[in-house]
Design an enzyme around this catalytic site. Structure first.
Site, PDB file in Angstrom:
ATOM      1  N   SER A   1     -27.983   6.994 -27.108  1.00  0.00           N
ATOM      2  CA  SER A   1     -27.945   7.046 -25.640  1.00  0.00           C
ATOM      3  C   SER A   1     -28.482   8.332 -25.037  1.00  0.00           C
ATOM      4  CB  SER A   1     -26.522   6.816 -25.145  1.00  0.00           C
ATOM      5  OG  SER A   1     -26.178   5.471 -25.334  1.00  0.00           O
TER       6      SER A   1
ATOM      7  N   LYS B   1     -31.447   7.852 -22.894  1.00  0.00           N
ATOM      8  CA  LYS B   1     -31.342   7.352 -21.515  1.00  0.00           C
ATOM      9  C   LYS B   1     -31.778   8.408 -20.501  1.00  0.00           C
ATOM     10  CE  LYS B   1     -27.602   4.176 -22.840  1.00  0.00           C
ATOM     11  NZ  LYS B   1     -26.138   3.975 -22.853  1.00  0.00           N
TER      12      LYS B   1
ATOM     13  N   TYR C   1     -34.917  -1.369 -24.746  1.00  0.00           N
ATOM     14  CA  TYR C   1     -33.685  -0.574 -24.812  1.00  0.00           C
ATOM     15  C   TYR C   1     -33.314  -0.215 -26.261  1.00  0.00           C
ATOM     16  CZ  TYR C   1     -28.719   0.507 -24.661  1.00  0.00           C
ATOM     17  OH  TYR C   1     -27.506   1.116 -24.839  1.00  0.00           O
TER      18      TYR C   1
ATOM     19  N   VAL D   1     -24.160   7.604 -29.551  1.00  0.00           N
ATOM     20  CA  VAL D   1     -23.266   7.232 -30.656  1.00  0.00           C
ATOM     21  C   VAL D   1     -23.804   7.631 -32.031  1.00  0.00           C
ATOM     22  CG1 VAL D   1     -21.964   5.391 -29.506  1.00  0.00           C
ATOM     23  CG2 VAL D   1     -24.094   4.836 -30.699  1.00  0.00           C
TER      24      VAL D   1
ATOM     25  N   TYR E   1     -19.696   8.964 -20.244  1.00  0.00           N
ATOM     26  CA  TYR E   1     -18.937   7.737 -19.919  1.00  0.00           C
ATOM     27  C   TYR E   1     -17.533   8.086 -19.413  1.00  0.00           C
ATOM     28  CZ  TYR E   1     -22.669   6.646 -23.102  1.00  0.00           C
ATOM     29  OH  TYR E   1     -23.887   6.632 -23.715  1.00  0.00           O
TER      30      TYR E   1
HETATM   31  N1  GLN Z   1     -27.611   1.689 -28.692  1.00  0.00           N
HETATM   32  C1  GLN Z   1     -26.230   1.933 -28.409  1.00  0.00           C
HETATM   33  C2  GLN Z   1     -25.615   0.707 -27.770  1.00  0.00           C
HETATM   34  O1  GLN Z   1     -26.276   0.086 -27.028  1.00  0.00           O
HETATM   35  C3  GLN Z   1     -26.126   3.120 -27.496  1.00  0.00           C
HETATM   36  C4  GLN Z   1     -24.710   3.447 -27.111  1.00  0.00           C
HETATM   37  C5  GLN Z   1     -24.439   4.912 -27.038  1.00  0.00           C
HETATM   38  O2  GLN Z   1     -25.116   5.730 -27.631  1.00  0.00           O
HETATM   39  N2  GLN Z   1     -23.383   5.256 -26.343  1.00  0.00           N
HETATM   40  O3  GLN Z   1     -24.495   0.347 -28.003  1.00  0.00           O
END
Ligand code: GLN
Length: 311
Positions: free
Chosen positions: A64, A67, A191, A261, A243
């Site tokens: 993420s 992003k 994505y 993650v 988050y």
């Molecule tokens: N690719 C992961 C997902 O879509 C990204 C989530 C993350 O890094 N928080 O679940």
């Protein structure tokens, strides 16, 4: 003032000794195979000085953290019209939560939760084949870091494609509200591939320089985005980048930060430093356990918190 290189090396030594390292993400199978003992840190200062310690040159799945780069690209394409399709408020919910989408008519709370990032992917897709959109995100990330060795880990992308049922649910739900313009599989394909970009801490900290330098990138020699936009992306990283752990991260670290993650965090000390840390074990909100502790110590010892000095 302080010797940043020595601080960075001390932190790496201290982090190696921490026993409670969180849990590696296991819902994306290749991420479950990464050694939780890993720790890397890279700090690039405004004058270009680069300090590395631990596994700072080992590529990991940025997940993420990507992003931030896709949001920057999407804002460059459609400008503030993006905010008609994505909000700018912290969600207080998990990164993959679906609950708010129903009451809020398919408009995700912010661009950093999964639903918001899938809308951003849909924006980057406009006028492209999915393969071209992925190539554009990769090209942009490489240009920011000044390093063409950065790659998409196809094995991770495929694993996400095979297990991303929640993301598929989010995308389908938003499509039902008309907030995705392309077929769900295409938006998800972009994505998943951006999440599967692999980078080292050094590459990530170099890529983040435009956010410390008011939109300018030493790698490209010019302006990536306006100063106002860089400031606002930093604001979103502070309020939404972790988050439902964003309040806690602001409290403990006090820097704009974006987690993934894979265990990476990109943090920005405006006008001072672009910082990347990596340790794969996560806390219960899906943010790097050791990475957060490392940033907390870095900020304590440098006084870099945007909220004021620590001594
Ligand atoms: N690719 C992961 C997902 O879509 C990204 C989530 C993350 O890094 N928080 O679940």
């Amino acid at each position: 003032m302080s010797d940043i290189g020595a601080i960075v090396r001390d932190i790496a030594r201290e982090m190696a000794a921490v026993a409670q390292r969180g849990r590696v993400a296991d819902y994306i199978p290749p991420l479950a195979e990464v050694d939780p003992a890993r720790f890397g840190i890279a700090v690039v200062e405004a004058d270009g000085a680069c300090h590395l310690a631990g596994d700072a040159d080992m590529p990991f799945s940025i997940q993420s953290v990507s992003k931030v780069f896709s949001l920057t690209l999407a804002l460059g394409k459609v400008g503030d019209a993006l905010w008609q399709r994505v909000g700018r408020e912290p969600s207080g919910s998990a990164f993959n939560s679906i609950v708010q989408l129903e009451t809020e008519s398919g408009i995700p709370r912010n661009p950093f939760i999964n639903a918001g990032a899938i809308v951003v992917s849909d924006v980057v897709l406009a006028g492209h084949q999915p393969r071209e959109a992925i190539a554009e995100i990769l090209r942009f990330t490489r240009a920011l870091a000044g390093d063409d060795a950065i790659f998409v880990d196809e094995h991770v992308a495929q694993a996400e494609q095979g297990t991303g049922f929640r993301n598929a649910a989010l995308a389908n739900y938003m499509r039902a509200f008309g907030n995705l313009r392309h077929p769900v599989e295409q938006a998800l394909g972009v994505y998943f591939h951006q999440c599967a970009i692999a980078m080292s801490c050094r590459q990530l900290a170099l890529a983040g320089r435009y956010l410390m330098l008011a939109g300018r990138s030493p790698a490209t020699g010019g302006s990536v985005i306006s100063a106002a936009r860089a400031r606002r992306i930093n604001a979103l990283m502070m309020t939404c980048g972790h988050y439902d752990g964003s309040g806690e991260f602001a409290y403990r670290v006090g820097l704009p930060g974006k987690s993934g993650v894979g265990g990476g965090i990109l943090a920005i000390a405006p006008a001072r430093a672009s910082i990347a840390v990596w340790s794969p074990g996560l806390n219960e909100r899906g943010n790097s356990e050791i990475g957060t502790i490392a940033l907390e110590r870095l900020v304590q010892r440098t006084g870099w918190s945007v909220f004021g000095p620590s001594y």
